[in-house]
Design an enzyme around this catalytic site. Structure first.
Site, PDB file in Angstrom:
ATOM      1  N   PHE A 116     -31.902  -8.226  -1.194  1.00 59.42           N
ATOM      2  CA  PHE A 116     -31.912  -6.837  -1.692  1.00 59.42           C
ATOM      3  C   PHE A 116     -33.312  -6.317  -1.980  1.00 59.42           C
ATOM      4  O   PHE A 116     -33.542  -5.552  -2.903  1.00 59.42           O
ATOM      5  CB  PHE A 116     -30.963  -6.685  -2.902  1.00 59.42           C
ATOM      6  CG  PHE A 116     -29.535  -6.601  -2.432  1.00 59.42           C
ATOM      7  CD1 PHE A 116     -28.938  -7.696  -1.830  1.00 59.42           C
ATOM      8  CD2 PHE A 116     -28.826  -5.428  -2.510  1.00 59.42           C
ATOM      9  CE1 PHE A 116     -27.647  -7.624  -1.321  1.00 59.42           C
ATOM     10  CE2 PHE A 116     -27.529  -5.338  -2.001  1.00 59.42           C
ATOM     11  CZ  PHE A 116     -26.951  -6.440  -1.409  1.00 59.42           C
ATOM     12  N   THR A 148     -12.810  -2.116  -9.649  1.00 58.97           N
ATOM     13  CA  THR A 148     -13.930  -2.030 -10.598  1.00 58.97           C
ATOM     14  C   THR A 148     -13.578  -1.045 -11.706  1.00 58.97           C
ATOM     15  O   THR A 148     -13.337   0.135 -11.436  1.00 58.97           O
ATOM     16  CB  THR A 148     -15.190  -1.564  -9.852  1.00 58.97           C
ATOM     17  OG1 THR A 148     -15.427  -2.498  -8.802  1.00 58.97           O
ATOM     18  CG2 THR A 148     -16.392  -1.511 -10.770  1.00 58.97           C
ATOM     19  N   GLU A 156     -14.574  -8.393  -7.861  1.00 59.13           N
ATOM     20  CA  GLU A 156     -15.039  -8.929  -6.568  1.00 59.13           C
ATOM     21  C   GLU A 156     -16.509  -8.589  -6.383  1.00 59.13           C
ATOM     22  O   GLU A 156     -16.991  -7.582  -6.903  1.00 59.13           O
ATOM     23  CB  GLU A 156     -14.187  -8.376  -5.423  1.00 59.13           C
ATOM     24  CG  GLU A 156     -14.073  -6.863  -5.363  1.00 59.13           C
ATOM     25  CD  GLU A 156     -15.253  -6.169  -4.742  1.00 59.13           C
ATOM     26  OE1 GLU A 156     -15.915  -6.817  -3.924  1.00 59.13           O
ATOM     27  OE2 GLU A 156     -15.518  -5.001  -5.082  1.00 59.13           O
ATOM     28  N   ASN A 174     -23.954  -4.776 -10.038  1.00 53.31           N
ATOM     29  CA  ASN A 174     -24.205  -3.717  -9.055  1.00 53.31           C
ATOM     30  C   ASN A 174     -25.361  -2.812  -9.481  1.00 53.31           C
ATOM     31  O   ASN A 174     -26.170  -2.395  -8.646  1.00 53.31           O
ATOM     32  CB  ASN A 174     -22.932  -2.903  -8.803  1.00 53.31           C
ATOM     33  CG  ASN A 174     -22.041  -3.571  -7.764  1.00 53.31           C
ATOM     34  OD1 ASN A 174     -22.387  -4.634  -7.245  1.00 53.31           O
ATOM     35  ND2 ASN A 174     -20.916  -2.975  -7.452  1.00 53.31           N
ATOM     36  N   ASP A 218       0.862  -1.189   0.000  1.00 45.60           N
ATOM     37  CA  ASP A 218       0.000   0.000   0.000  1.00 45.60           C
ATOM     38  C   ASP A 218       0.895   1.234   0.000  1.00 45.60           C
ATOM     39  O   ASP A 218       1.989   1.206   0.579  1.00 45.60           O
ATOM     40  CB  ASP A 218      -0.910  -0.006   1.235  1.00 45.60           C
ATOM     41  CG  ASP A 218      -2.117   0.901   1.057  1.00 45.60           C
ATOM     42  OD1 ASP A 218      -3.233   0.371   0.843  1.00 45.60           O
ATOM     43  OD2 ASP A 218      -1.960   2.137   1.131  1.00 45.60           O
ATOM     44  N   GLY A 246     -35.748   1.045   2.603  1.00 40.16           N
ATOM     45  CA  GLY A 246     -35.042   1.838   3.610  1.00 40.16           C
ATOM     46  C   GLY A 246     -34.723   3.224   3.117  1.00 40.16           C
ATOM     47  O   GLY A 246     -35.562   3.872   2.481  1.00 40.16           O
ATOM     48  N   ARG A 262     -19.484  -8.090  -0.044  1.00 40.04           N
ATOM     49  CA  ARG A 262     -20.157  -7.007   0.676  1.00 40.04           C
ATOM     50  C   ARG A 262     -19.353  -6.685   1.922  1.00 40.04           C
ATOM     51  O   ARG A 262     -18.893  -7.597   2.620  1.00 40.04           O
ATOM     52  CB  ARG A 262     -21.551  -7.453   1.120  1.00 40.04           C
ATOM     53  CG  ARG A 262     -22.499  -7.744  -0.015  1.00 40.04           C
ATOM     54  CD  ARG A 262     -23.613  -8.647   0.445  1.00 40.04           C
ATOM     55  NE  ARG A 262     -23.086  -9.938   0.899  1.00 40.04           N
ATOM     56  CZ  ARG A 262     -23.809 -10.893   1.475  1.00 40.04           C
ATOM     57  NH1 ARG A 262     -25.075 -10.699   1.702  1.00 40.04           N
ATOM     58  NH2 ARG A 262     -23.257 -12.031   1.841  1.00 40.04           N
ATOM     59  N   GLU A 263     -19.192  -5.402   2.202  1.00 41.50           N
ATOM     60  CA  GLU A 263     -18.560  -5.041   3.472  1.00 41.50           C
ATOM     61  C   GLU A 263     -19.420  -5.591   4.594  1.00 41.50           C
ATOM     62  O   GLU A 263     -20.635  -5.678   4.477  1.00 41.50           O
ATOM     63  CB  GLU A 263     -18.442  -3.520   3.590  1.00 41.50           C
ATOM     64  CG  GLU A 263     -17.327  -2.978   2.734  1.00 41.50           C
ATOM     65  CD  GLU A 263     -17.178  -1.471   2.853  1.00 41.50           C
ATOM     66  OE1 GLU A 263     -17.497  -0.925   3.913  1.00 41.50           O
ATOM     67  OE2 GLU A 263     -16.741  -0.864   1.869  1.00 41.50           O
ATOM     68  N   CYS A 277     -19.620   1.459  -3.265  1.00 45.79           N
ATOM     69  CA  CYS A 277     -19.761   0.841  -4.594  1.00 45.79           C
ATOM     70  C   CYS A 277     -20.984   1.293  -5.379  1.00 45.79           C
ATOM     71  O   CYS A 277     -20.845   1.840  -6.477  1.00 45.79           O
ATOM     72  CB  CYS A 277     -19.794  -0.678  -4.454  1.00 45.79           C
ATOM     73  SG  CYS A 277     -18.219  -1.355  -3.974  1.00 45.79           S
TER      74      CYS A 277
HETATM   75  C1  UDX Z   1     -21.891  -3.963  -2.719  1.00 50.31           C
HETATM   76  C2  UDX Z   1     -22.240  -5.248  -3.471  1.00 50.31           C
HETATM   77  O1  UDX Z   1     -23.248  -5.972  -2.760  1.00 50.31           O
HETATM   78  C3  UDX Z   1     -21.016  -6.088  -3.689  1.00 50.31           C
HETATM   79  O2  UDX Z   1     -21.337  -7.222  -4.472  1.00 50.31           O
HETATM   80  C4  UDX Z   1     -19.984  -5.231  -4.411  1.00 50.31           C
HETATM   81  O3  UDX Z   1     -18.867  -5.927  -4.735  1.00 50.31           O
HETATM   82  C5  UDX Z   1     -19.641  -4.018  -3.582  1.00 50.31           C
HETATM   83  O4  UDX Z   1     -20.841  -3.268  -3.373  1.00 50.31           O
HETATM   84  P1  UDX Z   1     -21.534  -3.210  -0.196  1.00 50.31           P
HETATM   85  O5  UDX Z   1     -21.507  -1.823  -0.763  1.00 50.31           O
HETATM   86  O6  UDX Z   1     -20.482  -3.622   0.756  1.00 50.31           O
HETATM   87  O7  UDX Z   1     -21.516  -4.285  -1.378  1.00 50.31           O
HETATM   88  O8  UDX Z   1     -22.925  -3.374   0.587  1.00 50.31           O
HETATM   89  P2  UDX Z   1     -24.387  -3.943   0.258  1.00 50.31           P
HETATM   90  O9  UDX Z   1     -24.717  -4.977   1.253  1.00 50.31           O
HETATM   91  O10 UDX Z   1     -24.531  -4.321  -1.156  1.00 50.31           O
HETATM   92  O11 UDX Z   1     -25.300  -2.658   0.569  1.00 50.31           O
HETATM   93  C6  UDX Z   1     -25.218  -1.475  -0.229  1.00 50.31           C
HETATM   94  C7  UDX Z   1     -26.253  -0.465   0.223  1.00 50.31           C
HETATM   95  O12 UDX Z   1     -27.571  -0.891  -0.090  1.00 50.31           O
HETATM   96  C8  UDX Z   1     -26.234  -0.195   1.735  1.00 50.31           C
HETATM   97  O13 UDX Z   1     -26.431   1.176   1.942  1.00 50.31           O
HETATM   98  C9  UDX Z   1     -27.432  -0.992   2.235  1.00 50.31           C
HETATM   99  O14 UDX Z   1     -27.970  -0.463   3.423  1.00 50.31           O
HETATM  100  C10 UDX Z   1     -28.399  -0.854   1.066  1.00 50.31           C
HETATM  101  N1  UDX Z   1     -29.374  -1.946   0.963  1.00 50.31           N
HETATM  102  C11 UDX Z   1     -28.954  -3.218   0.722  1.00 50.31           C
HETATM  103  C12 UDX Z   1     -30.736  -1.675   1.091  1.00 50.31           C
HETATM  104  O15 UDX Z   1     -31.156  -0.523   1.318  1.00 50.31           O
HETATM  105  N2  UDX Z   1     -31.634  -2.712   0.957  1.00 50.31           N
HETATM  106  C13 UDX Z   1     -31.240  -3.975   0.707  1.00 50.31           C
HETATM  107  O16 UDX Z   1     -32.130  -4.846   0.596  1.00 50.31           O
HETATM  108  C14 UDX Z   1     -29.863  -4.253   0.589  1.00 50.31           C
END
Ligand code: UDX
Length: 404
Positions: A234, A116, A138, A192, A30, A238, A141-142, A245
């Site tokens: 998903f 990405t 990748e 995504n 890094d 909310g 999800r975080e 991402c």
């Molecule tokens: C995302 C993708 O899921 C992952 O595949 C990619 O590689 C990186 O981006 P991440 O950003 O870590 O992952 O979180 P994720 O769980 O996807 O949630 C993204 C956002 O959507 C969050 O703000 C979450 O609160 C929101 N969300 C998710 C909703 O509002 N409703 C849902 O049903 C799911």
């Protein structure tokens, strides 16, 4: 195998830790000396469940440095650096700089791009460096990044020399798609954009539910999701999507498509709706709670989602900024995030309740589902994440609940 990982953010650090834990010798690079010092002194710069365990069990197979020369005899080097948006699309300067460094030190290794990137990038980097370039996006999800890296739904490998990458991820036993670089690059964006669309769709159905007494978006989503063609993931209504991402990737694919004279109308409207979502929700709150000027408001959750301390594009922060502009005093509690300027941090939910009459859920931390409903007695509760275990009749407003 000896492999390198350049860029030790959420993606790179998890990739490095998991591959080292599985028996590979891994060098993590890094540019931030602070980050490397932290990692070498066993201070994890990010909160991610299971990450510490994997780093510990990897032991001496995992090393961290700012010095690219340690990559000299690697078979493959993962590029996991950021690709932020800029006015013309995405900024590839970090990918270009990292790839150039690797090509000087380890020209015979395979360059594996995890960042990405828009379609055509791998081909461009191949020409620039003369290296074999593999695209290996990748989908982690975080908050569950270690689990997702070890048990992915699929592995996507683009490029002419997939073998090294295929071998490294064999332990997952997951289906593998071996394809062109361009397909691999597009699979990531399309996935995504589709997930962001799913979230936006259910948020719009939630808006509709709120106009129909007796309707509840949670039940509608359950009924939809059991159809395997739709799937239950998903579909949680909310505050809209946030994080590092979805907001970035939807904009990137949209402007990439525009540059090719293609109109991704759906993605375009998803981006617009999501950017208006917070203000739309705050307007609903004001309609019920009245003018917020001078009022104490409790916000539960600060991170962009549960199980992470990441505040990037957090919907909770956007909500707080909107409420603050309207004169509200914000008291917030988050299980992990303890420092954010301009708000008053509370140690727990009980403390919040002592200070505020208006309560808003903003992040889907599981711990909030276990809050004793009696704590909310006499409070005006806005359950924007539908996470609370409380009767609909006892809340002022819940996303997607139709009230008389
Ligand atoms: C995302 C993708 O899921 C992952 O595949 C990619 O590689 C990186 O981006 P991440 O950003 O870590 O992952 O979180 P994720 O769980 O996807 O949630 C993204 C956002 O959507 C969050 O703000 C979450 O609160 C929101 N969300 C998710 C909703 O509002 N409703 C849902 O049903 C799911």
């Amino acid at each position: 195998m000896k492999v390198g990982v350049v860029g030790l953010g959420y993606v790179g650090l998890v990739t490095a830790a998991v591959l080292a834990d599985k028996g590979n010798e891994v060098v993590g690079i890094d540019v931030s000396a602070d980050r490397i010092n932290d990692l070498n002194s066993h201070n994890l710069p990010i909160f991610e469940p299971e990450l510490e365990n994997r780093i510990q069990s990897a032991g001496s197979r995992l090393m961290f440095s700012t010095d690219y020369s340690y990559l000299a005899d690697c078979s493959g080097v993962f590029i996991c650096v950021p690709t932020p948006n800029n006015e013309s699309g995405i900024d590839l300067s970090f990918v270009v700089a990292a790839s150039r460094e690797v090509s000087e030190i380890a020209p015979g290794s395979a360059l594996i791009i995890k960042s990405t990137v828009i379609p055509g990038t791998a081909r461009f980097i191949g020409k620039l460096t003369g290296m074999a370039v593999i695209s290996n996006p990748e989908f982690t999800r975080e908050g569950s990044a270690v689990h997702d890296t070890e048990h992915p739904d699929r592995i996507v490998i683009g490029g002419d020399n997939p073998d090294i990458c295929n071998e490294l991820w064999k332990f997952t036993g997951s289906p593998v798609i071996i394809t062109t670089n361009e397909n691999a690059e597009l699979i990531k964006y399309a996935s995504n954009a589709f997930l962001a669309t799913k979230i936006t769709f259910i948020n719009q159905i939630a808006d509709l539910c709120e106009k129909i007494p007796g309707a509840d978006v949670k039940t509608v989503a359950l009924g939809m999701g059991l159809d395997h063609r739709i799937g239950k993931e998903f579909l949680k209504a909310g505050l809209g999507y946030g994080g590092s991402c979805f907001p970035k990737d939807t904009i990137a694919i949209n402007s990439f498509a525009k540059s090719k004279d293609v109109n991704l109308g759906i993605v375009d409207s998803v981006i617009r709706y999501n950017s208006e979502r917070i203000n739309q929700l705050v307007e609903k709150i004001v309609k019920i709670a009245g003018n917020l000027n001078g009022k104490n408001v409790c916000v539960l959750g600060l991170s962009f989602k549960d199980n992470t301390d990441d505040l990037r594009e957090s919907r909770s922060i956007a909500l707080i900024e909107n409420l603050s502009k309207r004169g509200a005093r914000i008291f917030a509690y988050d299980p992990v995030v303890k420092r954010y300027n301009g708000i008053i941090h509370m140690r727990n939910v009980e403390e919040c309740m002592e200070k505020c009459n208006i309560v808003i859920t903003a992040t889907e931390w599981e711990e909030f589902s276990r809050i004793d409903p009696s704590l909310f007695k006499g409070k005006m509760v806005f359950d924007l994440r539908r996470i609370l275990s409380i009767n609909a009749s006892d809340i002022a407003m819940g996303v997607g609940i139709g009230k008389d």
